[in-house]
Design a protein around this motif. Structure first.
Motif: not given
Length: 245
Positions: A18, A208-209, A179-184, A203-204, A15
């Motif tokens: 995160t 995001a994962t 809104e920028k997250a690859d992983v939360c 995030a989803k 990520s």
């Protein structure tokens, strides 16, 4: 669980952005009970003491219970392993920010630098008249209610009471990071409190994962969670750290 942990660690390592979203469950192991649920504080105390309208009209009475809950009892709480792992993740560049529903300051005490406190912070007191902010550690709680040095008005804990809005900066920063997250990472939140619970959902929606760490299923589990690591926050975060570091 081993396979899920490895998978979660892989998502985090790959990520670029995160975030962690934390709720009462991460602080329970530090000795801070949740407000809701079977062992929640609202089974012992009247939640009306944190209603802004009631507080403004009964500040002196409310402060007796506010001191007991937040400045006598909470004062003995210290960061646990889950808090410390999040701080280490940030230091190693694996975590961009913590978005927390908690008001206990434990993420800062653990060493995290970027913390968006969605509901404020009990370690600060504020004068509603002049806006002056005080460090709670420097307040003499033997003399209630605490008053502002500038105008002698009663101070209010600088966290959100019922009837108050979310701090604008914390709100905007939280959703911007979501809104920028690859992983939360969701840690210790059941998803019952709004609008905070919308953060992982945002995030989803942004792709995001979602990795959830909770001992039981929550309102997130069936709706947004991709990986559910079932267990106590400190135990799961310790195991996750072993995979990551």
């Amino acid at each position: 669980m081993g396979i899920l942990l490895k998978k979660a660690a892989e998502f985090i390592r790959n990520s670029n952005f995160t975030i962690a979203f934390t709720g009462a469950g991460i602080s329970v192991e530090s000795g801070i009970p949740p407000f809701r649920g079977e062992l929640g504080l609202w089974n012992k105390y009247n939640p009306e003491i944190l209603d802004l309208g009631y507080y403004l009209n009964h500040s002196e009475d409310c402060w007796v219970y506010i001191r007991e809950i937040f400045y006598d009892f909470f004062a003995n709480a210290h960061p646990n392993k889950a808090h410390l792992v999040l701080a280490e993740m940030e230091q190693k560049g694996l975590l961009k920010s913590v978005i927390t529903q908690n008001i206990d300051n434990l993420h800062f005490e653990a060493g995290n630098k970027v913390v968006h406190e969605f509901h404020g912070n009990s370690k600060k007191l504020k004068c509603l008249t002049c806006g002056k902010v005080y460090d709670a550690n420097k307040i003499d709680f033997e003399n209630l209610p605490p008053r502002c040095e500038a105008d002698d008005k009663i101070l209010k804990p600088d966290f959100i009471f019922f009837g108050e809005g979310i701090p604008p900066k914390a709100y905007s920063n939280s959703f911007s990071d979501a809104e920028k997250a690859d992983v939360c990472l969701i840690i210790g939140s059941t998803g019952e409190v709004t609008p905070a619970s919308y953060v992982p959902r945002a995030a989803k929606e942004a792709g995001a994962t979602i990795i959830e760490i909770n001992p039981e299923e929550s309102s997130f589990t069936s709706s947004v969670t991709d990986i559910h690591l079932k267990g106590k926050a400190s135990e799961i975060m310790t195991e996750l750290a072993q995979e990551l570091f």
